[in-house]
Design a protein around this motif. Structure first.
Motif, PDB file in Angstrom:
ATOM      1  N   HIS A  77      12.384   1.273  -4.956  1.00  0.00           N
ATOM      2  CA  HIS A  77      13.663   0.821  -5.513  1.00  0.00           C
ATOM      3  C   HIS A  77      14.456   2.078  -5.851  1.00  0.00           C
ATOM      4  O   HIS A  77      14.517   2.481  -7.016  1.00  0.00           O
ATOM      5  CB  HIS A  77      13.412  -0.072  -6.730  1.00  0.00           C
ATOM      6  N   LYS A  88      14.424 -10.088   1.059  1.00  0.00           N
ATOM      7  CA  LYS A  88      13.362  -9.993   0.059  1.00  0.00           C
ATOM      8  C   LYS A  88      13.264 -11.242  -0.822  1.00  0.00           C
ATOM      9  O   LYS A  88      14.278 -11.768  -1.285  1.00  0.00           O
ATOM     10  CB  LYS A  88      13.665  -8.775  -0.834  1.00  0.00           C
ATOM     11  N   HIS A 122       2.828  -5.985  -1.767  1.00  0.00           N
ATOM     12  CA  HIS A 122       1.790  -5.834  -2.817  1.00  0.00           C
ATOM     13  C   HIS A 122       0.529  -6.576  -2.354  1.00  0.00           C
ATOM     14  O   HIS A 122      -0.457  -5.962  -2.071  1.00  0.00           O
ATOM     15  CB  HIS A 122       2.216  -6.301  -4.209  1.00  0.00           C
ATOM     16  N   HIS A 153       8.614   0.462   0.677  1.00  0.00           N
ATOM     17  CA  HIS A 153       8.894  -0.380  -0.490  1.00  0.00           C
ATOM     18  C   HIS A 153       9.044   0.469  -1.739  1.00  0.00           C
ATOM     19  O   HIS A 153       8.060   0.893  -2.346  1.00  0.00           O
ATOM     20  CB  HIS A 153       7.780  -1.417  -0.702  1.00  0.00           C
ATOM     21  N   ASP A 159       6.247   1.311  -4.727  1.00  0.00           N
ATOM     22  CA  ASP A 159       7.062   0.439  -5.568  1.00  0.00           C
ATOM     23  C   ASP A 159       7.805   1.246  -6.641  1.00  0.00           C
ATOM     24  O   ASP A 159       8.074   0.746  -7.722  1.00  0.00           O
ATOM     25  CB  ASP A 159       6.205  -0.655  -6.232  1.00  0.00           C
TER      26      ASP A 159
HETATM   27 ZN   LIG Z   1       9.158  -3.744  -5.703  1.00  0.00          ZN
END
Ligand SMILES: [Zn+2]
Length: 606
Positions: free
Chosen positions: A120, A352, A436, A118, A500
């Motif tokens: 970006h 997602k 998360h 996970h 993240d």
């Molecule tokens: Zn994220």
């Protein structure tokens, strides 16, 4: 250098899924750009099958395979693992002269390639083209260390330097990573920014990407004055302060920025790969795929280059399939078509969803008693009805639902949706995931287990924001529960930990440390009973993460038949006497598909 400041486009601001507001998604759905139909040609470079065998030796090979837990040699053929064992054992495969014993890792330790399930990547790469003004030390893609800024004055000083260095051409200065929660919740204002802007319009992003800050020049260009009424323009005494809180308002600024082009997105993709490769990652997943224009083309071009050091999994956001032009082609069914382009280097993963915002941005959605002392609460980005409907649509097709839930009410909404999806369309193997999932209660974890779910915990929060969770966000007792990896381990819920990135730096060894030590920045241990052991943590960032992305059949352990993806370390993480030593382990490089990528060779392209 000045070009670097011209990159943040309306698309990025409009599309980043952590944006707090419910209508951000409606906005995104209307965006004219986004995902392009994938090229049906697989991205795998056309390498002919090779009969050549390369045998890598190491001080120790930690395999994550119960049959042969450690080894000293691994034989590789055609990008895959041929055999694991002693040097003599793997030489048993050699029947001709085409063999090379490669001893470059002789004194090092090989573990399965780290998987970051996970982050970006392209957003991270794009952000690094701007100036970093965050609280924590961060390394940029070129390897430069950017010191964390301990005071707001230091933030302003860095912005002033950046503005002073830019030629007086009136171009935008874009910066990112500002964290008011570390400076008495003090936002950046026009009064702060105007004196240091050197004539440039300035737009600065909060690290959480929920909030932005702009100077007077930027307000002028955006055409926003004292009398303009746009929701989210924060005003004091009838005048905009410089703080911008909502997507509608942020777009008024972002639309004035030059758009991203293919070259910039390709560079961002390579930059993200450099960051990930440096810390030993051999596969990363993009959890907001569909939000960067030209994103697929850049991933495809990168994957087709044999020097690109990371395999990529694309997790499209659900809004992609709700767009009229995709809906006309069959909506979610299009994903079946896209899967036909899957290769080992570039493939599609689950769909997602984003249920709540971020805890540090005060938009995480809690159950009673909500945020500590204030009883404030965050906002749902999606209604329960819509979440249930769309998770059901994903689940019914046998796809995986990958659901962002920071606080426990968001987890509750996700569980309700998955429960209904399982009732209507029982699927034993979709591996629906909560991302998360920082405040999953014991009761919720038990339900996750019963539903066959997995989770990807954000243990890095313990270090970066744990002190604030304790003092400000949730209070002492609930803070001890955050990111319950120990409970997930005890209950047998498959899990991994993630960065993240751009929110925290991509670094699986660091994730291993946060999950095993549970230490905050101030050194407080939060939730001793939620610690996991170092072997459990190594499993979580290798085979555990491979399970989460549905690729444990070919990644995550060093086992005959699997892809030859390794991370090379200067010492064995399983030999540490304290989890704190994990922070000192150096990544010497990786092997991806049998090809060595030393730490210094993460590419100078494009
Ligand atoms: Zn994220």
């Amino acid at each position: 250098m000045q070009m670097l400041h011209r990159i943040l486009s309306a698309a990025v601001l409009a599309a980043v899924p952590s944006l707090a507001l419910a209508d951000a998604y409606h906005e995104l759905a209307r965006e004219p750009h986004g995902i392009e139909a994938p090229n049906p040609e697989p991205a795998q470079p056309p390498a002919p099958p090779s009969k050549k065998i390369t045998i890598y030796t190491a001080k120790t090979i930690v395999t994550e395979d119960p049959g042969t837990p450690t080894a000293e040699a691994v034989a590789v053929m055609d990008g895959k693992i041929l055999g694991v064992g002693t040097l003599d054992e793997v030489k048993g495969w050699v029947t001709n002269e085409e063999v090379e014993v490669d001893r470059q890792f002789q004194d090092a330790v090989i573990v399965p390639g780290f998987i970051e399930a996970h982050m970006h990547p392209q957003i991270t790469g794009v952000l690094w083209l701007g100036t970093y003004v965050g609280r924590f030390d961060r390394t940029s893609p070129d390897g430069t260390l950017n010191k964390g800024l301990e005071t707001k004055a230091a933030v302003l000083e860095r912005l002033k330097e950046a503005a002073a260095k830019m030629p007086a051409d009136g171009n935008w200065l874009v910066a990112w990573g500002y964290q008011p929660e570390f400076y008495d919740n003090s936002p950046l204002t026009r009064a702060d920014l105007d004196p240091i802007s050197n004539g440039h319009p300035m737009l600065i992003e909060n690290l959480s990407m929920h909030i932005y800050y702009a100077n007077s020049k930027a307000f002028e260009i955006a055409g926003i004055g004292d009398d303009t009424n746009i929701v989210g323009i924060v005003k004091k005494d009838g005048k905009p302060t410089g703080e911008i809180e909502e997507i509608t308002a942020a777009l008024a600024f972002a639309e004035k920025l030059p758009p991203l082009n293919d070259k910039v997105v390709l560079k961002a993709t390579w930059d993200a790969a450099k960051l990930a490769h440096r810390v030993g990652v051999t596969t990363f997943a993009d959890l907001s795929f569909g939000t960067i224009p030209g994103g697929y083309k850049a991933y495809h071009d990168a994957a087709a280059d044999p020097d690109f050091p990371v395999r990529t999994v694309l997790n499209p956001i659900i809004q992609v399939f709700q767009k009229p032009e995709i809906a006309a082609k069959g909506g979610l069914d299009v994903l079946n078509e896209w899967h036909k382009s899957d290769s080992d280097r570039l493939s599609f993963g689950g769909v997602k969803f984003v249920v709540d915002g971020s805890i540090q941005g005060y938009t995480g959605l809690f159950q009673w008693p909500y945020y500590y002392k204030t009883f404030a609460n965050g906002v749902a980005n999606i209604s329960q009805a819509d979440l249930t409907k769309w998770v059901g649509e994903v689940h019914k097709r046998g796809f995986q639902a990958v659901i962002h839930t920071n606080a426990d009410e968001a987890t509750e909404m996700a569980l309700a949706a998955v429960t209904e999806a399982q009732r209507q369309y029982p699927q034993p193997a979709t591996r629906d995931r909560l991302e998360h999932n920082q405040y999953a209660s014991q009761s919720q974890l038990l339900r996750m287990k019963a539903l066959g779910m997995a989770t990807n915990l954000f243990t890095n929060h313990i270090y970066f924001w744990g002190d604030l969770h304790y003092s400000t966000f949730v209070g002492p007792d609930r803070a001890e529960d955050m990111d319950p990896a120990g409970s997930a381990q005890r209950l047998g819920i498959p899990f991994s930990m993630h960065s993240d990135a751009s929110v925290t730096p991509v670094d699986p060894l660091f994730c291993m440390w946060t999950a095993t030590s549970r230490k905050t920045m101030s050194g407080r241990v939060l939730g001793e009973n939620e610690r996991i052991t170092v072997p459990q943590a190594l499993h979580a960032v290798t085979l555990g993460a491979a399970y989460l992305i549905g690729q444990d059949d070919k990644k995550g352990s060093i086992k005959t038949g699997k892809l030859a993806d390794f991370t090379v370390l200067d010492r064995n993480p399983l030999d540490v006497t304290s989890p704190d030593e994990l922070r000192d382990i150096k990544v010497l490089g990786t092997v991806m598909g049998g090809k060595a990528f030393p730490a210094t060779a993460s590419g100078e392209k494009p």
